[in-house]
Structure formats: C-alpha cells, structure tokens
Design an enzyme around this catalytic site. Structure first.
Site, PDB file in Angstrom:
ATOM      1  N   CYS A   2       0.810  -1.218   0.000  1.00 35.22           N
ATOM      2  CA  CYS A   2       0.000   0.000   0.000  1.00 35.22           C
ATOM      3  C   CYS A   2       0.843   1.268   0.000  1.00 35.22           C
ATOM      4  O   CYS A   2       1.942   1.289   0.539  1.00 35.22           O
ATOM      5  CB  CYS A   2      -0.871   0.041   1.247  1.00 35.22           C
ATOM      6  N   ARG A  27       5.152  -0.023  -6.130  1.00 33.91           N
ATOM      7  CA  ARG A  27       5.157  -0.823  -4.908  1.00 33.91           C
ATOM      8  C   ARG A  27       4.184  -2.002  -4.985  1.00 33.91           C
ATOM      9  O   ARG A  27       4.251  -2.903  -4.153  1.00 33.91           O
ATOM     10  CB  ARG A  27       4.801   0.049  -3.709  1.00 33.91           C
ATOM     11  N   TRP A  75      -3.188  -2.623  -1.324  1.00 33.05           N
ATOM     12  CA  TRP A  75      -2.801  -3.998  -1.621  1.00 33.05           C
ATOM     13  C   TRP A  75      -3.575  -4.834  -0.602  1.00 33.05           C
ATOM     14  O   TRP A  75      -3.284  -4.808   0.591  1.00 33.05           O
ATOM     15  CB  TRP A  75      -1.295  -4.168  -1.437  1.00 33.05           C
ATOM     16  N   ASN A 100      -1.739   2.140   5.962  1.00 34.83           N
ATOM     17  CA  ASN A 100      -0.906   0.988   5.565  1.00 34.83           C
ATOM     18  C   ASN A 100      -0.672   0.134   6.804  1.00 34.83           C
ATOM     19  O   ASN A 100      -0.486   0.673   7.888  1.00 34.83           O
ATOM     20  CB  ASN A 100       0.466   1.456   5.075  1.00 34.83           C
ATOM     21  N   GLY A 101      -0.616  -1.182   6.611  1.00 34.89           N
ATOM     22  CA  GLY A 101      -0.371  -2.065   7.761  1.00 34.89           C
ATOM     23  C   GLY A 101      -1.606  -2.883   8.087  1.00 34.89           C
ATOM     24  O   GLY A 101      -2.549  -2.956   7.277  1.00 34.89           O
ATOM     25  N   GLU A 483      18.072 -17.594  -7.076  1.00 30.47           N
ATOM     26  CA  GLU A 483      17.635 -16.263  -7.480  1.00 30.47           C
ATOM     27  C   GLU A 483      17.075 -16.293  -8.910  1.00 30.47           C
ATOM     28  O   GLU A 483      16.064 -15.651  -9.208  1.00 30.47           O
ATOM     29  CB  GLU A 483      18.812 -15.281  -7.353  1.00 30.47           C
ATOM     30  N   LYS A 487      13.286 -15.187  -9.918  1.00 36.38           N
ATOM     31  CA  LYS A 487      12.977 -14.169 -10.944  1.00 36.38           C
ATOM     32  C   LYS A 487      11.945 -14.729 -11.921  1.00 36.38           C
ATOM     33  O   LYS A 487      10.997 -14.056 -12.285  1.00 36.38           O
ATOM     34  CB  LYS A 487      14.220 -13.742 -11.733  1.00 36.38           C
ATOM     35  N   GLU A 490       8.517 -14.975 -10.310  1.00 35.57           N
ATOM     36  CA  GLU A 490       7.921 -13.666 -10.009  1.00 35.57           C
ATOM     37  C   GLU A 490       7.292 -13.031 -11.232  1.00 35.57           C
ATOM     38  O   GLU A 490       6.187 -12.507 -11.160  1.00 35.57           O
ATOM     39  CB  GLU A 490       8.996 -12.698  -9.475  1.00 35.57           C
ATOM     40  N   HIS A 506      18.677 -37.105  -5.114  1.00 34.71           N
ATOM     41  CA  HIS A 506      17.916 -37.356  -3.889  1.00 34.71           C
ATOM     42  C   HIS A 506      16.447 -37.002  -4.046  1.00 34.71           C
ATOM     43  O   HIS A 506      15.756 -36.801  -3.050  1.00 34.71           O
ATOM     44  CB  HIS A 506      18.570 -36.595  -2.728  1.00 34.71           C
TER      45      HIS A 506
HETATM   46  C1  F1P Z   1      12.459  -8.289  -0.033  1.00 36.29           C
HETATM   47  C2  F1P Z   1      11.621  -8.805  -1.213  1.00 36.29           C
HETATM   48  C3  F1P Z   1      12.293  -8.547  -2.556  1.00 36.29           C
HETATM   49  C4  F1P Z   1      11.377  -8.972  -3.717  1.00 36.29           C
HETATM   50  C5  F1P Z   1      10.024  -8.267  -3.637  1.00 36.29           C
HETATM   51  C6  F1P Z   1       9.420  -8.427  -2.262  1.00 36.29           C
HETATM   52  O1  F1P Z   1      12.528  -6.907  -0.062  1.00 36.29           O
HETATM   53  O2  F1P Z   1      11.403 -10.170  -1.018  1.00 36.29           O
HETATM   54  O3  F1P Z   1      13.488  -9.262  -2.622  1.00 36.29           O
HETATM   55  O4  F1P Z   1      11.972  -8.657  -4.947  1.00 36.29           O
HETATM   56  O5  F1P Z   1      10.190  -6.915  -3.987  1.00 36.29           O
HETATM   57  O6  F1P Z   1      10.353  -8.116  -1.206  1.00 36.29           O
HETATM   58  P1  F1P Z   1      13.688  -6.076   0.605  1.00 36.29           P
HETATM   59  O7  F1P Z   1      13.714  -6.414   2.064  1.00 36.29           O
HETATM   60  O8  F1P Z   1      14.966  -6.430  -0.061  1.00 36.29           O
HETATM   61  O9  F1P Z   1      13.265  -4.645   0.375  1.00 36.29           O
END
Ligand code: F1P
Length: 610
Positions: A2, A27, A75, A100-101, A483, A487, A490, A506
């Site tokens: 958010c 975001r 969000w 937010n939260g 990683e 990617k 995601e 295994h």
């Molecule tokens: C951690 C993280 C990112 C990912 C996504 C959600 O964020 O898992 O690695 O790409 O954006 O959050 P941060 O702690 O590195 O900001």
C-alpha cells in the site's frame, strides 16, 4: 505494498496526490482512491479498483477540488479487491482515513464500535480507525488528541493519515510499524509512505519514528513521540533523483534496472575500494573497531535479499574465515536461536522497510548480538536508522517489483565485507588480492555480460510455453540458481525450483522429462567436473538443458543441450556475473508471455506487513 500520499495547501492538491500515487504504483497495489476536503468543508471521495490512471480519468471528468487531501493505493489484506474496500475510509462522511499495515484486533474493535452505532461499509481493518477517531471526536477531543487516544487501542502495524471534515486544512498522521515521511513545502506540507511520492514537490523530509504522531497544517508541523511529548525530528535534504521514477527509452523499469547494473555497482564501489583495499570505516562510523571483534555472522533477510546473504555465507567462510549462518527473517523472528559470542547481526534489504526483517533486527537487539549492520538501498529507512552500522548500496531507486540491481549491489557490498572481516581473521593475502582485482574488474565485466542478450532472447522463445523448470548450481552458484528461479516465478509465473545440483539424485531427478527445461549455471571453477556429472545425469534421463557456461568450461551443445557462453571472469565475482543472464532470461520469457513485468500479479515491492 500500500501507498499513502497526503497534502495540505492553499492550492488544489489533487494533482499532487495523483502524481504521488503514480510514483508509488511500483510498490504493487490493486485499487486506489482519493478523498478531498474543500475550504467550505465539502468532503468528496473517488475510488477505483483499476490502475491509478483509471482514477485520473474519473477525476478528469469530475472536476475534483480540495485544499486538503489524502490518497492511497491498496494492496488487499482484509477484504477483497472492491471499490467499497478501497481507501480512503470514512466514518459517517466526517472522518476520512488512509492506512498501511494491519490492525490485528480489528474484529473486537469492529464489534465494539458497531454496538455503539458506528456503521461499517467495508470489510477492512482500516475502517475501525475511522470510527475509533470519530468516537473520540464525538467525545469532545480535537483531531490530534483523538488520533493519539485512538492509536493506543490498536494492535498491529499502521502508518495512517486522518482528516476531519470539521477541521479543514489539517491532517494528523501516526506511524507504528509502517513508515511515513513528512514532506516540507512552502506554505504547504505533505505526507507519504515513501519519499518517492513527493519528490516533484519537495526535497526536504522528516522521517517519522516509531510511535510518532504528527499534527500537520499548511504552515506548521508538530510531532509528538509515543508518550505524547513534543519532539524535534531532523529535517533531511533528499539526494534521491527526481526522475528516478522515469524509465526513459526502456520498455520496462526492470530492463532499465538490469542495464544500470554496471553503473550502480561502480557507484557502490566508488571511494570505498581503493587500489590497496578498502577505505577506512566503509561500513559506518566506528565500523572497523566493531568488526575487529566479530567472530560470527548471522544474516537475516527475505526474498532476493536472502539469496544475496546465502551467497555471502560461502564467501565469508571460504575467504574471511568467519563462521556464518543465514536465515529467512520470517522464521528467525519467531524461533529461539542461540547467539554465539561476538556475533554480528546483518540484515539485508533493498527497501529497509520489510516488516519481517525489521522485526528480526529488533529481536536481535534483545538477545545479545554484539552489533547490527544493515546492507540497504534506501537512506533514512527504518532498518538503516535502527542498526548500529549501515552500508548503503547506491543502486538508486529500484522500481521493478522483481529486484535486480539491488541484488548485485548487495553482493558487491558482501565482497567488500569479506575483505573487511578477512583482514581481521587471517585471510590469505592471495585471496585478498584476488577479491580486490575481481571487484575492480566487476563493472566492465557486467557491461560485457549484458551484450549476450540476443542468445537469451532466442532461448526465451523455447521456454515460454513451459509450465515448470529446474535451476541447478553448485557452491556459491547455488544461491544464484535460487535467485534465477525466483525471478522466473515472479514475473513469468512459470513454476521454477532451484536445487544444489549434488542434490538431484535425492529426489528431483524424478521430475526430469522433455517438458521440464533445466537451467544450469556453470562457471569454470573447482566444482565444474562435479557439475558436469550432474548434467550427464539429466541428459541420460532425456532432460533438455540450458547451460550458462564459461567458454573454457568446454560444454558441447547438441539437441538436448543449449550452451550460452558467459564472459570469463575471476572466481569471486562469478555469482554476480551469472546473475545477469538469468535476469534477462526471466525478462524475455515474461515479455513473450505478456505478463505485467514491473508489477507482477499479487506481489508488492516493499512488504511492510508480515
Ligand atoms: C524483499 C523482497 C524482494 C522482492 C520483492 C518483495 O525486499 O522479497 O526481494 O523482490 O520486492 O520483497 P527487501 O527487504 O529487499 O526490500
């Protein structure tokens, strides 16, 4: 996750709010809204479940006006993605709130408030804030007091902004567990969850601290700490680029950020790595003294940042002779762990606001770590402010939700930390020299690696209709395989798993068939022969392989194995170099699949709730 923007001024603030929301789109969000309060006390609200542009279009036809306003990108946590659940939330058309939260005790509050006659029109936890403040106003408190007493009843995390229709020209904001920054203007003031939102209107910021409540008018800002004492907070001049949110000629932010890696890695090294080694105290004031006592390192992070920590463990133990553990923050924070003497807690985070990582840092302070170090990309973020030492990665604003340049600058930071800790723990001189010379060559190597784009575009075509994939690596390339898999998941939504290739037999070998592409990262290192045996195991079972390899590694391509040559590089930087082709692979696969590369479904850039 958010985003919040708020403004009080003399002029119509709607443009400022909408521009702020656009700058927070990166975001991640699923709906948005604005509440505007006019000088005569008229309060209006416009909300939408689409992109911010939809809100802009509605407002363009609606002539929205207001000198006080709050805006939000949501969000979803509590309640589905509907207009009714989008913020701002109202209490009887008098109080308007963005948040937010998560208010964890919202059910209880909701029952109590409903029993008192406050009518709920959404499924959100946020609406309880609006009604709680309204109740306090009804009891005769002014807006500041009403927010101060209300927040005492909330459990959980909030960054919230409240306006009252009967108090035009004022907003009261509160922060606990979710960041808020006040932007100082001339005859107008602003608030946001991220300074990016306000860069077009100001560069002067006050980062609120945990428990702060601030009373903001267009000419005044008064801040109170969690005990209600008036406090002064430092005003910081931001040096974040105004147009950091501009993707220029690139089709996506992610592609721009992939291509920025040579430059931002060079920036991260600048003035820190000299010809003879590290400059003094590159990890913060007094760092060299603190690091000289460290015998053990515990790393905590989430997502991509966690993978950089995993890579660092290989380096710190292999080169610097320092023992190292690494754990996902959401696990670390909820289990009892044993703290070794002289232990350094390292948190890694692009944003510096990830809720689980912050909670892990706070826990570490209670359980006896000697010191804490944050490796972070956002100056002034909570993680930086709350750690003993901080290292800024200088990647610049990262807008794509899937992290790229933040990751490679984190790895660069860890190689420098390996030098710093190694110097105090008997690292071999030859290793020191190898790391220094590898780091010096790194920006140019990254540039060279980005030129292999065409081969990867072709490969992506073969990949895009697959449902699953397997990524393999060994040693310090195992986290890079992880990683790469992350990617791909995601941004292309293809199921991807990573394995240390020695683990194949295994279990995962059972998955191999010609519908399961296998991606292998194969620099020419001491584990190459072992890796080749693992590749043969896959080949013998009819698997189709895509091998990213040093040309000296002598892989021969055929019908079942595509070999993509990666420029030769020195061993310590190989994990950083091999990251790039995997980033490009996911990017091109996502392009072909037509997904929303920069804002993948269900994800958020900064995960400020647990
Ligand atoms: C951690 C993280 C990112 C990912 C996504 C959600 O964020 O898992 O690695 O790409 O954006 O959050 P941060 O702690 O590195 O900001």
């Amino acid at each position: 996750m958010c985003g919040i923007v708020g403004a009080v001024g003399e002029r119509n603030v709607v443009e400022i709010l909408l521009e702020g929301l656009k700058r927070l789109e990166y975001r991640g969000y699923d709906s948005s809204g604005v509440a505007l309060l006019q000088q005569d006390g008229t309060l209006n609200r416009i909300r939408s479940t689409g992109k911010v542009q939809e809100l802009v279009d509605i407002i363009a036809n609606d002539e929205a006006l207001g000198t006080t306003g709050i805006a939000h990108t949501r969000w979803a946590t509590h309640g589905g993605v509907t207009v009714a659940n989008a913020h701002p939330h109202f209490s009887s058309d008098r109080v308007a709130v963005v948040h937010n939260g998560i208010i964890e005790n919202y059910q209880t509050l909701r029952e109590q408030l409903s029993a008192k006659g406050y009518v709920f029109s959404s499924d959100t936890d946020t609406e309880t804030i609006a009604h709680t403040v309204h109740e306090a106003l009804d009891a005769g408190k002014d807006l500041l007091e009403a927010v101060q007493t209300s927040v005492k009843t909330f459990h959980g995390a909030y960054g919230t902004v409240v306006i009252d229709k009967e108090d035009v020209g004022r907003m009261v904001v509160a922060r606990s567990g979710s960041p808020l920054v006040i932007g100082l203007g001339l005859g107008e003031n602003f608030v946001a969850s991220d300074q990016m939102a306000l860069l077009p209107v100001t560069r002067r910021f006050i980062f609120l601290e945990e428990g702060d409540v601030a009373d903001i008018t267009r000419r005044t800002i008064a801040i109170y700490d969690k005990d209600g004492n008036a406090v002064e907070r430092e005003i910081i001049e931001s040096n974040v680029e105004h147009d950091a949110g501009d993707k220029g000629a690139y089709r996506h932010y992610m592609l721009k950020e992939i291509h920025e890696q040579p430059v931002v890695v060079r920036n991260t090294l600048k003035d820190r790595l000299t010809e003879n080694g590290l400059a003094a105290d590159v990890f913060g004031n007094g760092a060299d003294d603190i690091l000289s006592k460290i015998k053990h390192v515990q790393i905590v992070a989430c997502g991509t940042s966690y993978h950089s920590g995993m890579t660092a463990r290989y380096w710190l133990e292999q080169y610097a002779n320092v023992s190292c553990n690494i754990e996902i923050a959401s696990e670390f924070r909820y289990r009892k762990s044993v703290v070794h003497p002289n232990s350094l807690l390292i948190t890694i985070s692009q944003s510096g606001e990830t809720a689980d990582t912050l909670a892990a840092l706070r826990l570490a302070k209670e359980i006896g770590y000697s010191a804490s170090l944050a490796i972070c990309n956002v100056p002034g973020s909570s993680l930086v402010r709350e750690s003993d030492l901080a290292f800024m990665t200088r990647a610049g604003a990262e807008i794509g939700v899937a992290s790229t340049k933040a990751f490679t600058t984190q790895l660069t930071a860890f190689l420098m930390l390996t030098l710093a800790l190694g110097e105090k723990n008997g690292m071999a001189e030859s290793d020191t020299q190898d790391i220094i010379s590898a780091l010096q060559s790194l920006p140019a190597k990254l540039e060279e690696t980005l030129t292999i784009t065409q081969g990867i575009e072709d490969l992506a075509e073969e990949f895009a209709d697959k449902q699953h994939s397997l990524f393999l690596g060994r040693g310090d390339q195992y986290p890079i395989a992880m990683e790469g898999a992350l990617k791909l998941k995601e941004i292309s939504y293809i199921h991807a798993e990573a394995y240390a290739s020695g683990e194949l037999k295994h279990g995962p070998l059972a998955l191999i068939d010609d519908e399961m592409p296998v991606i292998v990262v194969a620099p020419n290192n001491e584990l190459l022969e072992k890796l080749k045996s693992n590749v043969e195991e896959v080949r013998a079972r009819g698997g189709i392989m895509y091998v990213f390899a040093d040309k000296d590694a002598a892989f021969k391509g055929d019908d079942t194995m595509r070999v993509i040559n990666v420029p030769h590089c020195e061993a310590p930087i190989a994990p950083i170099i091999y990251t790039l082709p995997l980033q490009l692979l996911s990017y091109y696969v996502a392009l072909i699949k037509g997904t929303d590369v920069d804002q993948p479904r269900n994800l958020a850039k900064s995960v400020t709730v647990e």
